[in-house]
Design an enzyme around this catalytic site. Structure first.
Site, short mmCIF file in Angstrom:
data_model
loop_
_atom_site.label_atom_id
_atom_site.label_comp_id
_atom_site.label_asym_id
_atom_site.label_seq_id
_atom_site.Cartn_x
_atom_site.Cartn_y
_atom_site.Cartn_z
N GLU A 117 -4.77 2.26 -4.26
CA GLU A 117 -3.31 2.27 -4.23
C GLU A 117 -2.74 0.98 -3.65
O GLU A 117 -1.58 0.91 -3.29
CB GLU A 117 -2.81 3.47 -3.42
CG GLU A 117 -3.05 3.38 -1.93
CD GLU A 117 -4.44 3.84 -1.52
OE1 GLU A 117 -4.67 4.06 -0.33
OE2 GLU A 117 -5.31 4.00 -2.41
N ASP A 159 -2.07 9.31 -10.34
CA ASP A 159 -2.03 8.22 -11.32
C ASP A 159 -0.59 7.89 -11.73
O ASP A 159 -0.23 6.71 -11.89
CB ASP A 159 -2.85 8.59 -12.55
CG ASP A 159 -4.34 8.63 -12.26
OD1 ASP A 159 -4.76 8.07 -11.23
OD2 ASP A 159 -5.09 9.23 -13.08
N ASN A 177 -2.89 12.90 -3.70
CA ASN A 177 -4.00 13.39 -4.53
C ASN A 177 -4.45 14.78 -4.10
O ASN A 177 -4.76 15.64 -4.94
CB ASN A 177 -5.18 12.43 -4.46
CG ASN A 177 -4.95 11.17 -5.29
OD1 ASN A 177 -4.19 11.20 -6.26
ND2 ASN A 177 -5.58 10.08 -4.90
N ASP A 219 0.86 -1.18 0.00
CA ASP A 219 0.00 0.00 0.00
C ASP A 219 0.90 1.24 0.00
O ASP A 219 1.89 1.29 0.72
CB ASP A 219 -0.91 -0.01 1.24
CG ASP A 219 -1.80 1.23 1.27
OD1 ASP A 219 -1.42 2.18 1.96
OD2 ASP A 219 -2.83 1.21 0.58
#
Length: 775
Positions: A427, A401, A392, A384
């Site tokens: 993620e 991304d 973000n 993770d």
């Protein structure tokens, strides 16, 4: 209309020759030739006679006639002088009358005195008219003397001497007699000299049964014998072709080309399957496969045997079939591409290109079942990205991304080909590692952790720092299925996050307990992960190792694949041959190796240049790879290639699962067909020859290099053969059998293409030896 005596009307001559010109083509072929030659000889004799007459050679009949008329006239004058001297006028009249009556050449005669008075006159009175006399008659005047004085004069009018009529009659006689004599003589002689009489009727009939054109030429390349199929090619008859040359046929070839039959006559070497184009009467183009063989001994060539196989219909069918196959191939490729795209969409994550969750779980259940059945290890890693939400929030979803894709690339770089990597969601990533336990998987996770730290130090990502946490689980605690194994790895990941992130945790029983306990009631706060010096050094080492690995892989690809054509080189080829030899020894089958090369590559380079030659080689490789893929026994060296480039002008093909040698001969026949079609070099069609060597494995052949060496030696020996595409087997027995087999295969395919299997005739000529039996 009445014409003067001795003159032949010109219109009559023209109508005669016109009638003869219309009559000759209607004569039968056996009579037409003698008539033509007889007329030619008669005209030649006429020319000689006319020349002799023009030069005055021979007797002059005109002088003889003149002397005879003078003698008879003098006798008449003497007789009339006697009668006149005695005054016997009646005797004068009778003598003059008898002279006119009994001499057919005399038209009229008269006796006149010196004062112009006429004593006696007989015959046609108009003959004495001056105008008529000058145009149609000949006059003779003789004086009659009495006592040395001219008493009177005898006038005799003769018919004009018919010299032209006499000559015409003489020439007509000579012409008719000569024509009949020459016709009989030449008809007999030409009948004996006709080359068709030398060949028995049954042989000529057998010749006509061939669907292909067959022509025999003499040492001057003139047609001696031709069958009906050859005559129909130029809309002629077999007799009309005799004596003419095939070079005069309307071939559509360059002006300075040399006919293959001329090459065979001068060199003594056979020429086979050379394609020539011929203009048809309807201005279309016909294609023929021409083969030539010398007739006679090796040292004394007496002629050439030429066979012409019409490939026009076959060529048109092949073009239509090629177009259909091309369209079908394009449709197939389009469908395959769409299927691949659909499969990619259904099995991979669109952002990262790795497996999606559904595919990941299917592979996990499969690997889990195999590991349980085989009793081997299986590890699962869940990863993770730390504080991805802040990425973000601070940098935007586009940067997020890019971070996800960068982490997915790092996961792929540090995992094996047998491992499965998938995006579990958001993620989170999951890695399935067959054959590894928790400790080995933790080592892999640790290298990935350092790699993620190193990714943020470069210029690829817009984030200053990046880290990931990892949870590892294996089968040591005996999970019931793949889902439980993923849950265990997830619990270990949760522990890693609780202990500060940027770390690797292995699932244990205590890990599960800590997950169930609420260790902190405070909300999760972002923490800044500072990589240690050890992590930075390790990241640099990993980066250098990655670059070295990529460089080694690039160097390896250069040595294993040809830069021009992209096909495998010798190393991969021999490795695959060794693999097939081991498999063949277990299954009891054979392995075959084909070695072949292009002919006259240096000539093509000198004529068209290196760039055009490279394009020819690429087209050559693509055509052969496409054509050989349809053969079951041709083994694919890689997923995309079925042939190998051994050297700059040597290529190899591997044949596997051979039950007998016939399968290899089928491949050789297909290669010959593929190479018989022209290649495009500089917008010009070029026919390229090739030498092919074939070696089949046996009980003692268990090494790839030895088998390939035998194929290369057979290829070198085949280069001495005159065929455009020559081949040879390493085994002498197979080499002899292969020629008969391939010839039979070619004839059978030709017959199938032309629908000629209803009646099958054994040829009267041994085309394999390229000689007529008995000659």
């Amino acid at each position: 209309m009445k014409h003067p005596v001795g003159e032949l009307p010109v219109s009559s001559n023209m109508s005669f020759f016109q009638r003869m010109g219309r009559l000759l083509p209607s004569l039968p072929p056996t009579l037409l030739r003698p008539v033509q030659l007889a007329l030619s000889l008669v005209l030649m004799i006429f020319s000689v006679l006319f020349a002799a007459d023009f030069l005055g050679v021979g007797s002059d009949t005109q002088d003889a006639v003149r002397q005879a008329r003078t003698s008879s006239a003098e006798s008449l004058a003497v007789q009339l002088s006697v009668y006149a001297s005695i005054g016997d006028s009646q005797s004068v009249d009778r003598a003059l009358s008898r002279f006119v009556t009994f001499d057919e050449d005399v038209v009229a005669a008269s006796l006149e005195l010196a004062d112009g008075s006429v004593i006696a006159r007989h015959g046609d009175p108009e003959a004495f008219d001056e105008n008529i006399s000058l145009s149609a008659y000949a006059h003779l005047n003789l004086p009659i003397l009495a006592d040395s004085f001219q008493w009177g004069e005898v006038n005799i009018v003769y018919r004009a001497h018919g010299m032209l009529a006499d000559k015409f009659q003489w020439f007509a006689f000579i012409g008719i007699v000569s024509f009949v004599s020459f016709l009989l003589f030449l008809g007999k002689v030409l009948n004996q000299l006709d080359p068709g009489r030398v060949v028995p009727a049954r042989v000529e009939t057998a010749f006509d049964l061939f669907s292909a054109g067959v022509v025999i030429l003499d040492e001057r390349l003139r047609i001696v014998l031709a069958n009906k199929a050859a005559a129909e090619i130029v809309n002629s008859s077999t007799h009309e072709l005799t004596g003419h040359k095939m070079d005069n046929w309307p071939w559509k070839e360059p002006e300075n080309w040399q006919a293959p039959w001329a090459t065979t006559l001068h060199s003594g070497l056979a020429v086979s399957d050379m394609q020539l184009r011929l203009s048809a009467s309807d201005h279309s183009e016909r294609i023929f496969s021409v083969s030539c063989a010398p007739v006679g001994s090796d040292t004394d060539s007496r002629g050439v045997l030429v066979t012409l196989d019409d490939l026009t219909v076959l060529e048109h069918r092949n073009r239509k079939l090629s177009d259909a196959l091309r369209e079908l191939q394009l449709s197939k490729e389009a469908i395959s591409q769409k299927n691949e795209e659909l499969e990619v969409l259904a099995t991979t994550d669109p952002l990262t290109g790795i497996a999606n969750r559904r595919t990941l779980m299917q592979q996990l259940e499969f690997d889990f079942a195999n590991a349980k059945e085989a009793g081997t290890s299986l590890a699962c890693i869940m990863s993770d990205i730390d504080h991805f939400k802040s990425v973000n929030d601070n940098y935007g979803h586009a940067v997020g991304d890019e971070v996800i894709k960068a982490v997915a690339d790092i996961l792929q770089r540090f995992c094996r080909e047998t491992d499965t990597i998938g995006r579990y969601g958001g993620e989170e990533f999951v890695m399935i590692l067959p054959g590894l336990d928790a400790q080995a998987a933790a080592t892999v996770a640790e290298r990935i952790r350092v790699g993620v730290l190193a990714a943020a130090s470069g210029s690829r990502l817009a984030v200053p720092r990046l880290s990931s946490s990892f949870g590892v689980a294996d089968l040591s605690w005996d999970p019931a299925g793949g889902s439980e194994l993923v849950d265990a790895a997830d619990q270990a990941l949760y522990v890693a996050k609780q202990h500060g992130r940027n770390r690797v945790e292995i699932y244990t029983a205590s890990s599960a307990e800590s997950v169930n306990q609420d260790v902190s009631s405070e909300p999760d706060k972002p923490t800044i992960v500072q990589p240690s010096n050890e992590d930075i050094m390790m990241a640099r080492i990993i980066e250098l190792e990655t670059q070295m690995g990529e460089r080694d892989q690039y160097i390896k690809s250069l040595s294993e694949f040809d830069a021009l054509t992209g096909v495998p080189m010798l190393t991969l080829f021999l490795q695959r041959v060794d693999t097939e030899l081991i498999r063949a020894s277990r299954s009891g089958t054979m392995v075959g190796v084909l070695s072949f090369e292009l002919r006259e590559v240096e000539r093509i380079v000198s004529s068209f240049g290196h760039s055009a030659t490279d394009a020819l080689i690429v087209e050559f490789v693509e055509r052969l790879q496409t054509g050989l893929r349809t053969t079951d026994v041709v083994s694919e060296l890689t997923e995309e290639h079925s042939m190998s480039r051994i050297t700059s002008n040597e290529y190899g093909v591997l044949l596997s699962d051979l039950v007998d040698s016939a399968s290899a001969m089928i491949v050789v026949t297909r290669l010959r067909r593929l190479l018989s079609q022209p290649f495009c070099v500089g917008n010009e069609p070029v026919y390229v020859g090739a030498n092919i060597g074939i070696a089949l494995s046996g009980p003692d052949d268990n090494e790839a290099i030895a088998l390939f060496r035998k194929a290369s030696e057979a290829r070198i020996l085949s280069a001495s053969k005159p065929d455009k595409v020559s081949h040879g087997f390493a085994s002498a027995a197979l080499n002899d059998v292969s020629h008969d087999y391939i010839r039979l295969e070619s004839d059978l395919n030709r017959a199938l293409d032309n629908n000629e299997l209803e009646v099958w005739f054994q040829p009267k000529f041994d085309l394999t030896e390229r000689r007529i039996p008995g000659m």
